[in-house]
Design an enzyme around this catalytic site. Structure first.
Site, short mmCIF file in Angstrom:
data_model
loop_
_atom_site.label_atom_id
_atom_site.label_comp_id
_atom_site.label_asym_id
_atom_site.label_seq_id
_atom_site.Cartn_x
_atom_site.Cartn_y
_atom_site.Cartn_z
N CYS A 78 -0.76 48.67 9.94
CA CYS A 78 -1.80 49.54 9.38
C CYS A 78 -3.15 48.91 9.68
O CYS A 78 -3.28 47.73 9.89
CB CYS A 78 -1.60 49.66 7.87
SG CYS A 78 0.04 50.25 7.47
N ARG A 102 -3.69 50.25 16.90
CA ARG A 102 -2.59 49.60 16.16
C ARG A 102 -1.48 50.60 15.87
O ARG A 102 -0.41 50.23 15.45
CB ARG A 102 -3.13 49.01 14.85
CG ARG A 102 -4.07 47.84 15.04
CD ARG A 102 -4.74 47.46 13.72
NE ARG A 102 -3.83 46.85 12.80
CZ ARG A 102 -3.83 45.54 12.53
NH1 ARG A 102 -4.68 44.76 13.15
NH2 ARG A 102 -2.99 45.01 11.66
N TRP A 112 0.80 53.33 9.04
CA TRP A 112 2.00 53.47 9.88
C TRP A 112 3.14 53.47 8.89
O TRP A 112 3.49 52.45 8.31
CB TRP A 112 2.06 52.27 10.83
CG TRP A 112 2.93 52.46 12.03
CD1 TRP A 112 2.65 53.14 13.17
CD2 TRP A 112 4.26 51.94 12.22
NE1 TRP A 112 3.69 53.08 14.06
CE2 TRP A 112 4.70 52.35 13.50
CE3 TRP A 112 5.10 51.19 11.43
CZ2 TRP A 112 5.96 52.02 14.00
CZ3 TRP A 112 6.35 50.86 11.94
CH2 TRP A 112 6.76 51.27 13.20
N ASN A 135 -1.53 46.71 3.64
CA ASN A 135 -0.78 46.54 4.88
C ASN A 135 0.39 45.65 4.53
O ASN A 135 0.21 44.61 3.90
CB ASN A 135 -1.69 45.84 5.91
CG ASN A 135 -1.16 45.97 7.33
OD1 ASN A 135 -0.07 46.51 7.53
ND2 ASN A 135 -1.92 45.49 8.29
N GLY A 136 1.62 46.09 4.86
CA GLY A 136 2.79 45.25 4.55
C GLY A 136 3.82 46.06 3.79
O GLY A 136 3.73 47.27 3.69
N GLU A 195 9.74 42.69 32.75
CA GLU A 195 8.39 43.13 32.35
C GLU A 195 8.01 44.41 33.06
O GLU A 195 7.44 45.33 32.46
CB GLU A 195 7.39 42.01 32.62
CG GLU A 195 5.94 42.38 32.43
CD GLU A 195 5.61 42.87 31.02
OE1 GLU A 195 6.46 42.75 30.12
OE2 GLU A 195 4.50 43.42 30.85
N LYS A 197 7.03 47.84 31.04
CA LYS A 197 5.78 48.59 31.24
C LYS A 197 6.08 50.06 31.50
O LYS A 197 5.47 50.95 30.91
CB LYS A 197 5.01 48.01 32.43
CG LYS A 197 4.38 46.67 32.17
CD LYS A 197 3.15 46.75 31.32
CE LYS A 197 3.17 46.42 29.88
NZ LYS A 197 3.89 45.40 29.23
N GLU A 215 7.67 51.87 28.28
CA GLU A 215 6.89 52.00 27.03
C GLU A 215 5.70 52.93 27.17
O GLU A 215 5.20 53.45 26.17
CB GLU A 215 6.45 50.64 26.51
CG GLU A 215 5.41 49.93 27.31
CD GLU A 215 4.95 48.63 26.61
OE1 GLU A 215 4.88 48.59 25.38
OE2 GLU A 215 4.67 47.67 27.34
N HIS A 250 28.25 42.95 39.16
CA HIS A 250 29.12 42.86 37.98
C HIS A 250 29.03 44.11 37.13
O HIS A 250 29.19 44.05 35.91
CB HIS A 250 28.76 41.61 37.17
CG HIS A 250 28.90 40.34 37.96
ND1 HIS A 250 30.11 39.79 38.31
CD2 HIS A 250 27.96 39.58 38.56
CE1 HIS A 250 29.92 38.71 39.04
NE2 HIS A 250 28.62 38.55 39.20
N LYS A 308 0.24 48.11 18.50
CA LYS A 308 -0.21 46.95 19.27
C LYS A 308 0.29 45.65 18.68
O LYS A 308 0.58 44.71 19.38
CB LYS A 308 -1.75 46.92 19.34
CG LYS A 308 -2.31 45.77 20.16
CD LYS A 308 -1.87 45.83 21.60
CE LYS A 308 -2.39 44.70 22.44
NZ LYS A 308 -1.78 44.67 23.79
C1 AGP Z 1 4.25 44.85 25.44
O1 AGP Z 1 3.58 45.71 26.34
C2 AGP Z 1 4.35 45.43 24.06
N1 AGP Z 1 3.09 45.77 23.54
C3 AGP Z 1 5.16 44.51 23.13
O2 AGP Z 1 6.39 44.20 23.74
C4 AGP Z 1 4.45 43.19 22.76
O3 AGP Z 1 4.42 42.34 23.88
C5 AGP Z 1 5.26 42.52 21.64
O4 AGP Z 1 5.23 43.38 20.51
C6 AGP Z 1 4.69 41.15 21.24
O5 AGP Z 1 3.38 41.31 20.78
P1 AGP Z 1 2.48 39.97 20.60
O6 AGP Z 1 2.28 39.39 21.97
O7 AGP Z 1 1.20 40.44 19.98
O8 AGP Z 1 3.25 39.03 19.71
#
Ligand code: AGP
Length: 613
Positions: A2, A27, A74, A100-101, A486, A490, A493, A509, A608
């Site tokens: 949040c 966020r 959120w 938040n939490g 990675e 990308k 997501e 395999h 984020k």
């Molecule tokens: C990656 O593109 C995502 N946003 C997600 O996997 C992110 O890397 C992960 O949540 C870890 O976030 P952080 O680096 O802020 O700990």
């Protein structure tokens, strides 16, 4: 996840709060609201949906005042609707609060409060907090003391901001555990509160970061910080160098696109001040690494989540190859519950862009509880992962706003490379010439990244041929196996295309059964020690009718006759090749998602910083 914003000062709080919440949109959220004290009454505007909905509510029925708080939610408890949106008020209308939490014991607290005659208006866990504050406020305690007593009932991690019409000159903020940050910005005759820097960076760079179990009493003239036991805490004011302009999109359509193109700058900045090219040595002063400690280290556990975990996998190859220190990579959500075998001379190294990822922070705490020293590689200045570590390396990339991490992936790759060299140097496991050679290679990294970015048009052409695919496979080996993970992350997501990263050697395999003309296979095959194996991988995929998009090094003559498409990268020292092989994959994912017209910076269901489990 949040977003929280608060203002107290001579200006109208409403526009400040709306603007601050907009800076926190990345966020991720599903409802938004604000509360302003106007003519002695707390006025609340809130609803499900985006901030544009909240702005419309405020336009229809304006609220103005010099003190206010805002929130983007959120949803965790209670669906996203007006009733469950923050801010939440108690029964008397004296107190309003944002949170938040997760209140882990909210059911028992709700039952206790209902027994006292409290009538709840929402399904949220948050609402129990405001009723608890109200309970203590009525017993002659001031707002701060009432909030302090209320928070002692809560289990879980929290960021809370509360205000009362009985004390129109004060906002109270508190932090318990790692549910996102609480930062206080000190202005000229006005003070700001937020859950993250971008909401207040354009107003001040003088920041006070709350740590866990701390509470701030905020007035327009400044802040007092106490522990939740009521003891004064001698806080420090930090001057945060991030400038608000860099947090803007500039000429780019999306933050992610801007941040991909900032990698020449961010790689330069993460190297700056840490390399003595003359002596061929690395300096990482914030790590507090002494030769004695370096020599004592048995093992390094790298723990992180998502993209950061993939950077950690590259780090394993680099640290083991250069410094000969055993490394284990454990994703945070597993490490925290695995009762890991961590010994006294082990290091737990967390990697985190936000420094607030709940699973990563919990993994750090698990490591500490087992006697390990904590290190972290973090981007967000003042974040929890930076503060609780015994030593840290700042990524120094500047704000990363796009949910999909890009520059905060390549920067830690270089940070881990520098860490490996420093460890080898201090442990005496590398000769002078080898060390100097590895250090010298750092000089080329920003330019090599720039060369990759200069080839964006070629990548965009490949993206246009992949816009409508439904699946994709990414294959890599050795130091570029994590690049496959990675690259696939990308794509999935931000474009919502199912994509899987796989160790290339594992194809036979099982997964090779997936290969057909409908399954594009991205093969990461630069000139590195695994090149020959990767070339045969391309042949295997083609022999089964697959469609191969190869990432290959300039001048390669074997791959073009075999692969369907080639994405070229510049010749790069193999230990740094994950930097140059990932950039075209970032651009590939970006352009596919942009061509699909998707919300690149705020993909559905994502945030984020994942500050909850
Ligand atoms: C990656 O593109 C995502 N946003 C997600 O996997 C992110 O890397 C992960 O949540 C870890 O976030 P952080 O680096 O802020 O700990």
């Amino acid at each position: 996840m949040c977003g929280i914003v608060g203002y107290i000062g001579p200006q109208d709080a409403t526009p400040f709060i709306l603007n601050g919440l907009k800076r926190l949109e990345y966020r991720g959220y599903d409802s938004a609201g604000l509360a302003v004290l106007q003519d002695g009454e707390i006025k609340v505007r809130r609803d499900a949906g985006k901030l544009s909905r909240l702005a419309a509510l405020v336009a229809e029925d304006p609220v103005h005042g010099n003190i206010g708080i805002g929130h983007t939610r959120w949803a965790t408890h209670g669906e996203p609707n007006a009733r469950n949106a923050h801010p939440h008020m108690g029964m008397t209308g004296d107190v309003v609060l944002v949170h938040n939490g997760i209140v882990e014991n909210f059911l028992e607290l709700r039952a206790e409060l209902e027994d006292e005659g409290v009538e709840f208006k929402s399904e949220t866990d948050t609402e129990v907090i405001v009723h608890l504050v109200e309970r203590y406020l009525s017993s002659e305690d001031g707002l701060a003391e009432a909030a302090r007593k209320a928070l002692r009932h809560l289990r879980g991690a929290h960021g809370v901001v509360v205000m009362s019409r009985a004390e129109p000159d004060k906002i109270v903020a508190a932090r318990i555990g790692n549910a996102g940050g609480v930062v206080i910005g000190l202005g000229e005759g006005e003070t700001y509160v937020a859950s993250d820097l971008p909401a207040i960076l354009e107003h001040t760079r003088q920041m006070v970061f709350l740590e866990s179990h701390q509470m701030a009493s905020v007035t327009r003239d400044g802040v007092e910080v106490n522990t939740l036991d009521g003891e004064p805490f001698p806080f420090e004011v930090q001057n945060v160098p991030w400038d608000p302009i860099s947090a803007e999109k500039g000429e780019y359509r999306h933050f992610m696109h801007k941040e991909i193109h900032e990698q020449v700058r961010s790689l330069t900045d993460t190297i700056a001040g840490r390399v003595d090219f003359e002596a061929g040595r690395i300096r990482l002063p914030d790590l507090n690494l002494t030769p004695a400690l370096a020599r004592r280290i048995n093992k390094i556990f790298i723990t992180a989540c998502g993209t950061a975990a993939y950077a950690g996998m590259v780090g394993k190859v680099l640290i083991e190859r250069i410094a000969r220190v055993p490394v284990e990579v454990e994703i945070g959500s597993e490490f925290r519950y695995s009762d890991p075998i961590v010994r006294e001379n082990d290091i737990v190294l967390a990697i985190s862009q936000s420094g607030e990822t709940a699973d990563t922070l919990a993994a750090m705490e698990e490591g500490r509880s087992k006697g390990a020293k904590l290190w972290s590689i973090v981007n967000a200045i003042g974040s929890q992962a930076m503060r609780i570590a015994d030593g840290f390396i700042s990524m120094q990339t500047g704000p990363e706003i796009g949910v999909a991490s890009t520059k905060a992936y390549t920067a830690p790759l270089v940070d881990l490379y520098m860490l490996a060299i420093l460890l080898a140097d201090l442990r005496g496991t590398i000769d002078d010439q080898a060390r100097r050679s590895l250090v010298a290679d750092l000089r080329f990294v920003p330019d090599l990244a720039g060369q990759c970015l200069d080839r964006e048009a070629e990548v965009e052409e490949v993206a246009q041929t992949l816009v409508d695919v439904r699946h994709a496979l990414y294959l890599g080996r050795g130091v570029n196996m994590p690049t496959a993970y990675e690259g696939a992350l990308k794509l999935k997501e931000i474009s919502y295309i199912h994509a899987e990263g796989y160790p290339a050697g594992e194809m036979k395999h099982g997964p090779i059964a997936l290969i057909d003309s409908e399954m594009p296979v991205v093969v990461i095959a630069p000139r590195d020690p695994w090149y020959e194996k990767m070339f045969s991988q391309i042949e295997q995929a083609k022999a089964r009718g697959g469609r191969v998009i190869a990432v290959a090094t300039d001048g390669d003559e074997l791959i073009p006759p075999v692969a369907d498409q080639v994405i070229w990268v510049p010749e790069t020292p193999w230990m740094l090749s994950p930097v140059t092989t990932v950039i075209p994959l970032q651009m590939l994912a970006y352009h596919i998602a942009a061509l699909r017209g998707l919300d690149v910076d705020q993909p559905r269901n994502l945030a984020k910083s994942v500050t909850v489990e």
